[in-house]
Design an enzyme around this catalytic site. Structure first.
Site, PDB file in Angstrom:
ATOM      1  N   LYS A  52       0.930  -1.232   0.023  1.00 14.36           N
ATOM      2  CA  LYS A  52      -0.134   0.122  -0.128  1.00 14.36           C
ATOM      3  C   LYS A  52       0.771   1.220  -0.040  1.00 14.36           C
ATOM      4  O   LYS A  52       0.606   2.198  -0.864  1.00 14.36           O
ATOM      5  CB  LYS A  52      -1.090  -0.105   1.122  1.00 14.36           C
ATOM      6  CG  LYS A  52      -2.111  -1.189   1.003  1.00 14.36           C
ATOM      7  CD  LYS A  52      -2.584  -1.368   2.430  1.00 14.36           C
ATOM      8  CE  LYS A  52      -3.688  -2.656   2.078  1.00 14.36           C
ATOM      9  NZ  LYS A  52      -4.463  -3.149   3.274  1.00 14.36           N
ATOM     10  N   GLN A  96      -4.780  -2.011   9.413  1.00 11.27           N
ATOM     11  CA  GLN A  96      -4.629  -3.374   8.775  1.00 11.27           C
ATOM     12  C   GLN A  96      -5.254  -4.410   9.686  1.00 11.27           C
ATOM     13  O   GLN A  96      -4.874  -4.533  10.915  1.00 11.27           O
ATOM     14  CB  GLN A  96      -2.981  -3.638   8.733  1.00 11.27           C
ATOM     15  CG  GLN A  96      -2.767  -4.627   7.842  1.00 11.27           C
ATOM     16  CD  GLN A  96      -3.323  -4.573   6.519  1.00 11.27           C
ATOM     17  OE1 GLN A  96      -3.108  -3.879   5.643  1.00 11.27           O
ATOM     18  NE2 GLN A  96      -3.895  -6.014   6.034  1.00 11.27           N
ATOM     19  N   ASP A 119     -11.389   1.820   3.610  1.00 12.45           N
ATOM     20  CA  ASP A 119     -11.264   0.550   3.327  1.00 12.45           C
ATOM     21  C   ASP A 119     -13.043   0.065   3.204  1.00 12.45           C
ATOM     22  O   ASP A 119     -13.263  -0.973   2.783  1.00 12.45           O
ATOM     23  CB  ASP A 119     -10.890  -0.290   4.676  1.00 12.45           C
ATOM     24  CG  ASP A 119      -9.360  -1.019   4.400  1.00 12.45           C
ATOM     25  OD1 ASP A 119      -9.242  -1.186   3.273  1.00 12.45           O
ATOM     26  OD2 ASP A 119      -9.034  -1.435   5.396  1.00 12.45           O
TER      27      ASP A 119
HETATM   28  C1  BQF Z   1      -0.633 -10.418  -5.925  1.00  8.11           C
HETATM   29  C2  BQF Z   1      -5.465  -9.358   2.398  1.00  8.11           C
HETATM   30  C3  BQF Z   1      -6.453 -11.367   3.477  1.00  8.11           C
HETATM   31  C4  BQF Z   1      -6.536 -10.860   4.497  1.00  8.11           C
HETATM   32  C5  BQF Z   1      -6.210  -9.399   4.729  1.00  8.11           C
HETATM   33  C6  BQF Z   1      -0.776  -8.196  -4.515  1.00  8.11           C
HETATM   34  C7  BQF Z   1      -1.697  -7.852  -2.318  1.00  8.11           C
HETATM   35  C8  BQF Z   1      -1.976  -9.346  -2.407  1.00  8.11           C
HETATM   36  C9  BQF Z   1      -1.519 -10.253  -3.513  1.00  8.11           C
HETATM   37  C10 BQF Z   1      -2.092  -7.151  -1.186  1.00  8.11           C
HETATM   38  C11 BQF Z   1      -4.984  -8.644   1.212  1.00  8.11           C
HETATM   39  C12 BQF Z   1      -4.634  -9.095  -0.113  1.00  8.11           C
HETATM   40  C13 BQF Z   1      -4.543  -7.193   1.363  1.00  8.11           C
HETATM   41  C14 BQF Z   1      -0.929  -9.530  -4.603  1.00  8.11           C
HETATM   42  C15 BQF Z   1      -3.825  -6.490   0.652  1.00  8.11           C
HETATM   43  C16 BQF Z   1      -4.447  -8.253  -1.180  1.00  8.11           C
HETATM   44  O1  BQF Z   1       0.204  -9.872  -6.533  1.00  8.11           O
HETATM   45  O2  BQF Z   1      -1.058 -11.314  -6.004  1.00  8.11           O
HETATM   46  C17 BQF Z   1      -1.395  -7.563  -3.534  1.00  8.11           C
HETATM   47  O3  BQF Z   1      -1.487  -6.535  -0.673  1.00  8.11           O
HETATM   48  N1  BQF Z   1      -3.538  -7.233  -0.686  1.00  8.11           N
HETATM   49  C18 BQF Z   1      -4.781  -6.686   2.853  1.00  8.11           C
HETATM   50  O4  BQF Z   1      -4.317  -5.608   2.927  1.00  8.11           O
HETATM   51  O5  BQF Z   1      -5.496  -7.537   3.764  1.00  8.11           O
HETATM   52  C19 BQF Z   1      -5.690  -8.893   3.438  1.00  8.11           C
HETATM   53  C20 BQF Z   1      -6.201 -10.866   2.110  1.00  8.11           C
END
Ligand code: BQF
Length: 294
Positions: A52, A96, A119
């Site tokens: 992020k 987060q 969010d």
């Molecule tokens: C990629 C998330 C579950 C629980 C809380 C790129 C992200 C992930 C994968 C990423 C996720 C999942 C995020 C890829 C943010 C997505 O290349 O496949 C980016 O940073 N995510 C989160 O903030 O909280 C989560 C999944």
């Protein structure tokens, strides 16, 4: 079969955002500012927050990372939220998830000012989403809707089957796909751990949203020929041959399913990057006061 390239699409959208940010700055406006609160050292959460912050840099936003110890009290975290609510330079912020067990996530989410809730997890934004009012859409469903839109995938009249009923993906996705909108007008079935004969339900889907958190859960024999398959799963599985000792696996058996479907999102590089980019779009909306005004 077409691979929906979430990485490429998110880069494209981020360059569109960067142009808008340049316009704001050259008109003498305030630089959009996103803050992220990270509690503890959960390795996945650290990666997500880093993604992020890096995306903020790419689009020209200011970002602030607020790091807190794992043993922060609920009271102290609520104070942090209030501080961010009241900081006029911060347009939007996220806390987060997941949070440590001794902190009530619901209480923390409720404390976020809906105007800054980029969010889209606050009940005010969730409620506005359900009613079709202007709101911050939760980032993952927003990213999925954007993918379907930009790949010109017809949704009207289609049967969408959502696997998983979480507050942040399955439930809002089912609402968005059923509403009267360009991406919408689906007949939606939501399935979960208590669904009887889940494979027979999923086999009826024109559009499958897999968000159950089980690696390779959706197999080829659960997929109708020509279906659109959106894989929301980001599961870490041990892999000694990988640099970090693990690799990411989706909720869909990509190998088998990709031979049967019309569209599929890969993992990594599918829904994940779109989630982060959607957060940037929400932050731009926040800085423009698009949803709630001044
Ligand atoms: C990629 C998330 C579950 C629980 C809380 C790129 C992200 C992930 C994968 C990423 C996720 C999942 C995020 C890829 C943010 C997505 O290349 O496949 C980016 O940073 N995510 C989160 O903030 O909280 C989560 C999944």
């Amino acid at each position: 079969m077409t691979i929906i390239d979430g990485k490429d699409l998110s880069q494209k959208i981020k360059s569109e955002i960067a142009i808008e940010v340049e316009k704001i700055k050259s008109a003498g406006g305030k630089t959009p500012h996103l803050a992220a609160v990270l509690v503890g050292e959960n390795p996945a959460s650290k990666v997500y927050v880093r993604n992020k912050v890096r995306s903020c840099e790419q689009v020209g936003f200011k970002s602030s990372l607020v790091q807190k110890d794992i043993d922060i009290t609920e009271e102290e975290l609520l104070e942090t939220v209030h501080f961010l609510n009241n900081d006029p330079d911060i347009d939007g912020f996220i806390v987060q998830l997941p949070l440590p067990k001794h902190i009530n996530e619901e209480l923390v989410t409720l404390a976020i000012d809906p105007k800054k809730d980029v969010d889209g997890f606050h009940p005010v934004n969730f409620g506005r989403m359900a009613l079709g009012l202007p709101c911050y859409l939760p980032a993952t469903p927003f990213g999925i809707v954007t993918m379907l839109d930009r790949y010109n995938i017809e949704t009207s009249g289609k049967h969408a089957v959502v696997i998983g009923r979480s507050n942040i993906v399955g439930t809002p996705m089912s609402i968005l796909l059923s509403r009267k909108a360009k991406i919408g007008n689906c007949t939606v079935t939501i399935t979960h751990s208590r669904t009887k004969d889940l494979p027979s339900v999923v086999r009826q889907a024109d559009i499958i949203i897999a968000a159950i958190g089980i690696p390779n859960f959706v197999k080829a024999d659960m997929v109708k020929e020509g279906a659109v398959v959106i894989d929301v799963g980001i599961n870490r599985v041990d892999d000694d041959t990988a640099k970090r000792g693990y690799r990411l696996v989706g909720d869909v058996d990509y190998q088998g399913v990709s031979e049967k479907c019309s569209f599929i999102t890969p993992v990594p590089g599918g829904v994940g990057p779109m989630t982060v980019t959607s957060l940037m779009l929400n932050t731009l909306k926040a800085s423009r006061k698009e949803i709630y005004g001044e």
